[in-house]
Design a protein around this motif. Structure first.
Motif, PDB file in Angstrom:
ATOM      1  N   THR A  51       0.868  -1.172   0.000  1.00 23.53           N
ATOM      2  CA  THR A  51       0.000   0.000   0.000  1.00 23.53           C
ATOM      3  C   THR A  51       0.905   1.221   0.000  1.00 23.53           C
ATOM      4  OG1 THR A  51      -1.716  -1.172   1.242  1.00 23.53           O
ATOM      5  CG2 THR A  51      -1.798   1.247   1.252  1.00 23.53           C
ATOM      6  N   TRP A  52       0.762   2.068  -1.022  1.00 23.07           N
ATOM      7  CA  TRP A  52       1.646   3.231  -1.195  1.00 23.07           C
ATOM      8  C   TRP A  52       0.931   4.466  -0.670  1.00 23.07           C
ATOM      9  CZ3 TRP A  52       6.465   2.365  -3.574  1.00 23.07           C
ATOM     10  CH2 TRP A  52       6.638   1.090  -4.107  1.00 23.07           C
ATOM     11  N   THR A  53       1.421   5.012   0.462  1.00 21.50           N
ATOM     12  CA  THR A  53       0.730   6.091   1.167  1.00 21.50           C
ATOM     13  C   THR A  53       1.596   7.338   1.262  1.00 21.50           C
ATOM     14  OG1 THR A  53      -0.460   4.447   2.517  1.00 21.50           O
ATOM     15  CG2 THR A  53      -0.422   6.732   3.317  1.00 21.50           C
ATOM     16  N   PRO A  54       1.243   8.417   0.545  1.00 17.82           N
ATOM     17  CA  PRO A  54       1.988   9.667   0.712  1.00 17.82           C
ATOM     18  C   PRO A  54       1.716  10.266   2.085  1.00 17.82           C
ATOM     19  CG  PRO A  54       0.065  10.022  -0.686  1.00 17.82           C
ATOM     20  CD  PRO A  54       0.130   8.544  -0.416  1.00 17.82           C
ATOM     21  N   ALA A  55       2.744  10.807   2.702  1.00 17.90           N
ATOM     22  CA  ALA A  55       2.613  11.374   4.042  1.00 17.90           C
ATOM     23  C   ALA A  55       3.360  12.704   4.097  1.00 17.90           C
ATOM     24  CB  ALA A  55       3.163  10.410   5.100  1.00 17.90           C
ATOM     25  N   CYS A  56       2.930  13.565   4.996  1.00 21.61           N
ATOM     26  CA  CYS A  56       3.443  14.933   5.065  1.00 21.61           C
ATOM     27  C   CYS A  56       4.684  15.017   5.941  1.00 21.61           C
ATOM     28  CB  CYS A  56       2.350  15.857   5.608  1.00 21.61           C
ATOM     29  SG  CYS A  56       2.868  17.559   5.770  1.00 21.61           S
ATOM     30  N   MET A 167      -2.811  13.212   3.972  1.00 20.79           N
ATOM     31  CA  MET A 167      -1.366  12.995   4.091  1.00 20.79           C
ATOM     32  C   MET A 167      -0.856  13.422   5.463  1.00 20.79           C
ATOM     33  SD  MET A 167      -0.051  13.832   0.232  1.00 20.79           S
ATOM     34  CE  MET A 167      -1.074  15.260  -0.131  1.00 20.79           C
ATOM     35  N   GLU A 168      -1.424  14.470   6.020  1.00 23.57           N
ATOM     36  CA  GLU A 168      -1.068  14.867   7.380  1.00 23.57           C
ATOM     37  C   GLU A 168      -1.513  13.807   8.383  1.00 23.57           C
ATOM     38  OE1 GLU A 168      -2.884  18.651   7.703  1.00 23.57           O
ATOM     39  OE2 GLU A 168      -1.418  19.660   6.398  1.00 23.57           O
ATOM     40  N   ALA A 169      -2.684  13.219   8.157  1.00 21.59           N
ATOM     41  CA  ALA A 169      -3.168  12.167   9.055  1.00 21.59           C
ATOM     42  C   ALA A 169      -2.258  10.950   9.005  1.00 21.59           C
ATOM     43  CB  ALA A 169      -4.604  11.789   8.681  1.00 21.59           C
ATOM     44  N   ALA A 170      -1.756  10.612   7.823  1.00 17.40           N
ATOM     45  CA  ALA A 170      -0.835   9.479   7.702  1.00 17.40           C
ATOM     46  C   ALA A 170       0.439   9.742   8.493  1.00 17.40           C
ATOM     47  CB  ALA A 170      -0.509   9.228   6.235  1.00 17.40           C
TER      48      ALA A 170
END
Length: 216
Positions: A51-56, A167-170
């Motif tokens: 799972t590819w998840t962008p994050a801040c 992305m902030e939540a990740a």
């Protein structure tokens, strides 16, 4: 970009028939970080399902992106040392370091379309193997096309600030688990952060998958 983007096809061929055997991970990343580029292809090879998840990065005390100008040379030196060790080309975008909010929003859209890994590989190769700026709309659309994404959907996603909240939540989820940098891998209820932990994460995931298979 060649045939880099047939990730789903390749993964489908190698995916085991027994669900308990699959080696799974969630990869959290910032496209502006050279360490995302250095990790991404190893992540794709090491896991059956990603799972590819962008994050801040701003939400984290992120060692992969400079907090101020004084941090830049240290990060450059470390990234170049790691690239040499991994035998990967590394060419810096002219305006690095920089934030790439539009590219990150497109990454979020790509993940929703099931093309997250394809977009990450295309974008980071353009940025850190080609030296192109991901904030350039032409370069961004080239990465999107290489990943098989609809151009109209990407252009719309690039303007959608609502995606920033996800992305902030990740990133907050990573902070809550004790991580302090990107990229990071979430496997088997644990989190591994830093590009140099890909091997450790993969080994843990394989052990977890083997245990799950034995328990079936």
């Amino acid at each position: 970009m060649g045939e880099v983007i047939r990730l789903e096809d390749r993964r489908a061929r190698r995916r085991p028939e027994t669900p308990g055997e699959a080696v799974r991970a969630e990869f959290l990343y910032d496209l502006a970080s050279p360490f995302t580029y250095l990790a991404a292809e190893r992540v794709d090879r090491a896991f059956d399902e990603v799972t590819w998840t962008p994050a801040c990065s701003r939400t984290l005390r992120c060692a992969s992106m400079p907090a101020d100008f004084g941090d830049v040379q240290e990060i450059v030196d470390h990234a170049e040392e790691r690239a040499a060790a991994l035998r990967l080309p590394l060419q810096w975008p002219e305006r690095w370091p920089m934030a790439v909010p539009a590219a990150m929003r497109v990454a979020h859209y790509a993940a929703q379309q099931g093309r997250g890994g394809a977009f990450v590989l295309a974008a980071t190769r353009l940025a850190f193997a080609g030296g192109f700026d991901l904030d350039d709309l032409e370069i961004l659309t080239e990465a999107a096309a290489a990943a098989g994404l609809r151009l109209d959907g990407c252009l719309k996603a690039a303007r959608e600030e609502r995606r920033d909240g996800a992305m902030e939540a990740a990133a907050r989820r990573l902070l809550g688990a004790g991580a302090d940098r990107l990229p990071a891998l979430w496997v088997a209820r644990g989190v591994f952060w830093g590009e140099d932990r890909v091997g450790d994460a993969a080994a843990t995931a394989r052990l977890h998958a083997a245990a799950a298979e034995r328990s079936v």
